[in-house]
Design an enzyme around this catalytic site. Structure first.
Site, PDB file in Angstrom:
ATOM      1  N   HIS A 185       0.865  -1.187   0.000  1.00  0.00           N
ATOM      2  CA  HIS A 185       0.000   0.000   0.000  1.00  0.00           C
ATOM      3  C   HIS A 185       0.898   1.232   0.000  1.00  0.00           C
ATOM      4  O   HIS A 185       1.588   1.497  -0.969  1.00  0.00           O
ATOM      5  CB  HIS A 185      -0.947  -0.110   1.205  1.00  0.00           C
ATOM      6  CG  HIS A 185      -2.069   0.874   1.240  1.00  0.00           C
ATOM      7  ND1 HIS A 185      -2.384   1.711   0.207  1.00  0.00           N
ATOM      8  CD2 HIS A 185      -2.988   1.155   2.229  1.00  0.00           C
ATOM      9  CE1 HIS A 185      -3.426   2.462   0.534  1.00  0.00           C
ATOM     10  NE2 HIS A 185      -3.804   2.135   1.758  1.00  0.00           N
TER      11      HIS A 185
ATOM     12  N   HIS B 272      -2.578  -2.248 -10.084  1.00  0.00           N
ATOM     13  CA  HIS B 272      -3.489  -1.655  -9.110  1.00  0.00           C
ATOM     14  C   HIS B 272      -4.749  -2.500  -9.059  1.00  0.00           C
ATOM     15  O   HIS B 272      -5.182  -3.009 -10.090  1.00  0.00           O
ATOM     16  CB  HIS B 272      -3.826  -0.218  -9.524  1.00  0.00           C
ATOM     17  CG  HIS B 272      -4.357   0.590  -8.399  1.00  0.00           C
ATOM     18  ND1 HIS B 272      -5.678   0.583  -8.045  1.00  0.00           N
ATOM     19  CD2 HIS B 272      -3.724   1.411  -7.521  1.00  0.00           C
ATOM     20  CE1 HIS B 272      -5.832   1.377  -7.006  1.00  0.00           C
ATOM     21  NE2 HIS B 272      -4.679   1.890  -6.659  1.00  0.00           N
TER      22      HIS B 272
ATOM     23  N   ASP C  32       2.613   5.408  -6.963  1.00  0.00           N
ATOM     24  CA  ASP C  32       3.868   5.234  -6.231  1.00  0.00           C
ATOM     25  C   ASP C  32       5.087   5.132  -7.143  1.00  0.00           C
ATOM     26  O   ASP C  32       6.220   5.187  -6.668  1.00  0.00           O
ATOM     27  CB  ASP C  32       3.794   3.972  -5.361  1.00  0.00           C
ATOM     28  CG  ASP C  32       2.730   4.110  -4.300  1.00  0.00           C
ATOM     29  OD1 ASP C  32       2.785   5.106  -3.569  1.00  0.00           O
ATOM     30  OD2 ASP C  32       1.853   3.241  -4.219  1.00  0.00           O
TER      31      ASP C  32
END
Ligand code: COA
Length: 429
Positions: A268, A307, A363
């Protein structure tokens, strides 16, 4: 038969049931009516990791993962990142509307005047080991605020809730900055109310002996945008933790601390940390193809790719790529960007990634910017947590006000042994 219904025939009994379909969903509790006999508990769904279960109705964030769309309260993320400040977006997420100038002025004033930490909280933080992970400091210190503000237990009172929301948004950067200074062995810096939210954060991070900290406007705007991009993302792992823990009617500090703990995992909010480690491991553009080959052979994952919801380019990653160029104009280019771009180029041409719809996520590029700003890797999830705090709190409040919500408590399929006889220890083999 009404059109918006689902008819199910239970082949075990031959009985047929018809249930309403609303918003593309059926109510899981309707399935309980499907029974083989009076002793039967009723049918349940089995959905490990919530792959196909809506746990709530929400009006906060809309994502269309196939089209790569992200909107807060109806506004596209690209528009908000272009025109708004982070606190303006936080207001939108929490109250549902963009603020007027007067509302924004009051909101900024209130948040600014809740940035100070109690001296005992500062002492609490000083008690951590010299090399404490800043995310662990954040998780623990946010939980400890529950003791400082016992009024937060009154979760049914709207004014009390709002006060805690302001405190949490105001204090998270102060805790984050203190954890950073702790890591570097520097004295903690107190907030400066003359500065904007992000400038003040930079002041608490980086001020040394100068009497007044002057923030670089490019860096402060870049951080503001990064916070906007992280502000909410509907029912992700940490938000689900916030709602689940909050559903027991614990106070918002403990629930936020639980959400931050969920965020800290490498799948995460810890993913950008993993991306940087991966890029350092790859070392140079020339090694990218060999690295991708290794991933395809099942030796690890391409961190920052893939994702649960986006099966298209993450819209936040696009914005971050642009911000990276602006930041590098100030900080100098982070050489890792060349490796990242090459990785993206090769992966997006490769059938393995294309067929699985694996694209760069938020990210993938954020860590490269943070590193260029000289943040140590350990700070990355902490920065994510600052941005996500309004989202967690908006979701928490929405959950509390939702008459359909109760304490979150999933069911299980029991797979263990049936009743066994106790064997005294001397007779066990
Ligand atoms: C984000 C993530 C946890 C989503 O997981 P998920 O929705 O459960 O997706 P799955 O794990 O079912 O992946 C589907 C397929 O793609 C593969 N896959 C998923 N992410 C991958 C990655 N980053 N690199 C290589 N393969 C990947 C899986 O191995 C699986 O392949 P298979 O069908 O051959 O078994 C996952 O993509 C991941 O671990 N990514 C890297 C970590 C990361 O960047 N996290 C940040 C999220 S914002």
């Amino acid at each position: 038969m009404p059109q918006d219904t689902l008819t199910i025939t239970d082949n075990r009994t031959g009985q047929t049931y018809t249930f309403p379909v609303e918003n593309g969903t059926i109510r899981a509790m309707d399935l309980r009516k499907i029974k083989t006999g009076p002793e039967d508990f009723g049918l349940m769904t089995y959905d490990p990791a919530f792959m196909n279960t809506a746990s709530c109705k929400s009006a906060i964030t809309y994502i269309d993962g196939d089209k790569g769309i992200l909107r807060y309260r109806g506004y596209p993320i690209e528009v908000l990142a272009e025109h708004c400040t982070y606190l303006e977006v936080a207001y939108l997420i929490l109250f549902g509307e963009l603020p007027t100038s007067a509302q924004l002025k009051d909101w900024v004033f209130d948040i600014t005047h809740h940035t100070m930490l109690h001296e005992t909280t500062k002492k609490f933080m000083e008690g951590f080991r010299y090399n404490a992970h800043p995310m662990v400091m954040l998780v623990s210190t946010v939980a400890a605020l529950s003791n400082v503000y016992p009024d937060s237990k009154k979760i049914d009172d709207p004014a009390t809730r709002l006060l805690q929301i302001k405190r949490l948004i105001g204090k998270t950067p102060s805790i984050a900055a203190m954890s950073y200074r702790h890591l570097g062995g520097f004295p903690y810096v107190y907030p400066d109310n003359d500065l904007t939210y992000t400038e003040n954060f930079m002041n608490m991070l980086w001020r040394m002996v100068e009497p007044k900290y002057v923030a670089n406007p490019v860096i402060s705007r870049a951080l503001d945008i990064l916070f906007i991009l992280h502000a909410d993302h509907e029912q992700n792992c940490s938000t689900n933790a916030m709602r689940a823990v909050g559903s027991s009617h614990t106070d918002p500090y403990l629930a936020t601390s639980a959400a931050a703990a969920a965020l800290s995992g490498p799948l995460h909010g810890g993913a950008n940390e993993e991306v940087l480690k991966m890029l350092h491991e790859i070392g140079s553009k020339e090694n990218v193809a060999a690295y991708v080959k290794k991933i395809k052979e099942g030796k690890g994952k391409l961190m920052g790719f893939g994702h649960r919801v986006y099966k298209n380019y993450d819209p936040r990653a696009k914005i971050i790529k642009r911000v990276a160029d602006e930041v590098f104009a100030v900080t100098g280019k982070n050489p890792l960007i060349d490796i990242a771009l090459e990785l993206e180029r090769i992966a997006l041409q490769d059938d393995y990634f294309v067929s699985r719809k694996l694209y760069p996520n938020v990210d993938f590029y954020s860590g490269i910017i943070y590193e260029a700003m000289k943040f140590p890797i350990d700070m990355f999830p902490v920065l994510f947590a600052i941005g996500r705090t309004p989202g967690w709190l908006a979701q928490w409040q929405e959950m509390l006000l939702d008459k359909e919500q109760r304490i979150a408590r999933p069911r299980q399929i029991f797979f263990g042994p049936s009743k066994r006889d106790y064997v005294p220890i001397e007779k066990r083999s």
